[in-house]
Design a protein around this motif. Structure first.
Motif, short mmCIF file in Angstrom:
data_model
loop_
_atom_site.label_atom_id
_atom_site.label_comp_id
_atom_site.label_asym_id
_atom_site.label_seq_id
_atom_site.Cartn_x
_atom_site.Cartn_y
_atom_site.Cartn_z
N LEU A 79 15.11 0.53 -25.97
CA LEU A 79 15.82 1.76 -26.35
C LEU A 79 17.23 1.43 -26.83
O LEU A 79 17.69 1.96 -27.84
N GLU A 80 17.90 0.54 -26.11
CA GLU A 80 19.24 0.14 -26.52
C GLU A 80 19.23 -0.49 -27.90
O GLU A 80 20.07 -0.20 -28.74
N GLU A 81 18.26 -1.35 -28.10
CA GLU A 81 18.16 -2.03 -29.37
C GLU A 81 17.96 -1.03 -30.49
O GLU A 81 18.61 -1.07 -31.53
N SER A 82 17.08 -0.10 -30.22
CA SER A 82 16.80 0.93 -31.21
C SER A 82 18.03 1.80 -31.45
O SER A 82 18.33 2.19 -32.57
N PHE A 83 18.75 2.07 -30.38
CA PHE A 83 19.95 2.89 -30.50
C PHE A 83 21.02 2.20 -31.33
O PHE A 83 21.75 2.83 -32.09
#
Length: 229
Positions: free
Chosen positions: A90-94
């Motif tokens: 999720l962080e990466e995507s964010f």
DNA sequence: AAAGCACAGTCTATTACGTCA
DNA sequence: GGTGACGTAATAGACTGTGCT
């Protein structure tokens, strides 16, 4: 010395707010603290909810501890905790994109074995909390900026008083031999020079550079995608 | 007008940490 | 000094209400 580079990544690396903001500010140190939410107690909620998705929680929560004591009011929802891997993705995507279109949301949800709504909520919270951190940082920055300006103003006032006490000639121009007595400071950020002569000269208000706004605030006047990045 | 989305504000389960017996 | 109970603050998932497109 006067200004330090602050890297969000380092400061907040312990929690998951990986804001990639770099701000230079005088002597800043931060202890991020969210305002704790009030405990207004007795708010019983409807328990329709995300956690009840069939067969999705396999690695998010321990399903077998779901047992409720039968006589203790309505069943409380068990809070989902994302796994490290889910959080990482999720962080990466964010980092790539702070908002998701429906397709991306769906794909991410499938990949993470979450409901699209959960992904959506995560992104909402993430955006909100990034913004909060940003605002806290800016607030701290402005406090320090204000302190610096106040101090600078005091110095200039003192210099002005000293210069007036020296009784300059009829045409108030600053003679060369006096110029050396005046303080001249270079702002390390905007690289503009601030000199006490500005105060003496008629119409010198044009170069009162000390009150320049911090660059990130100037940038903010025209909102751009970079604001909260 | 209705639907969908983002955001602000809030609630609350969980976790981390400090204190004290 | 080690330990368990307890209180408190912080964190993060989820919700509600509102405004905008």
């Amino acid at each position: 010395m006067f200004y330090i580079i602050l890297k969000f990544m380092e400061i907040f690396s312990n929690n998951c707010t990986n804001l990639e903001l770099t701000i230079a500010m005088p002597g800043f140190s931060s202890s991020p603290s969210l305002p704790s939410s009030g405990e207004s107690g007795g708010n019983v909620r409807k328990e329709l909810d995300i956690n009840q998705l069939p067969g999705q929680e396999e690695d998010c929560m321990e399903e077998e501890e779901e047992e409720e004591s039968p006589n203790v009011g309505p069943a409380r929802r068990k809070k989902l905790r994302l796994t490290k891997e889910q959080s990482r993705l999720l962080e990466e995507s964010f980092r790539q994109n702070q908002t998701l279109n429906p397709k991306e949301k769906e794909a991410l949800a499938v990949e993470l074995k979450l409901k699209p709504r959960q992904v959506e909520v995560w992104f909402q919270n993430r955006r909100a909390r990034s913004k909060l951190k940003q605002t806290e940082m800016e607030c701290e920055y402005l406090k320090r900026w204000f302190g610096t300006l106040t101090e600078q103003n005091r110095k200039l006032q003192r210099e002005l008083e000293n210069l007036r006490a020296m009784k300059p000639g009829p045409n108030n121009a600053c003679p060369a031999h006096m110029a050396s007595t005046l303080s001249s400071t270079m702002c390390p950020r905007c690289e503009r020079v601030t000199t006490a002569t500005h105060v003496l000269d008629k119409g010198a208000t044009t170069t009162a550079t000390t009150a320049a706004m911090p660059p990130f605030f100037q940038a903010r006047r025209q909102p751009s995608a970079a604001c909260y990045n």
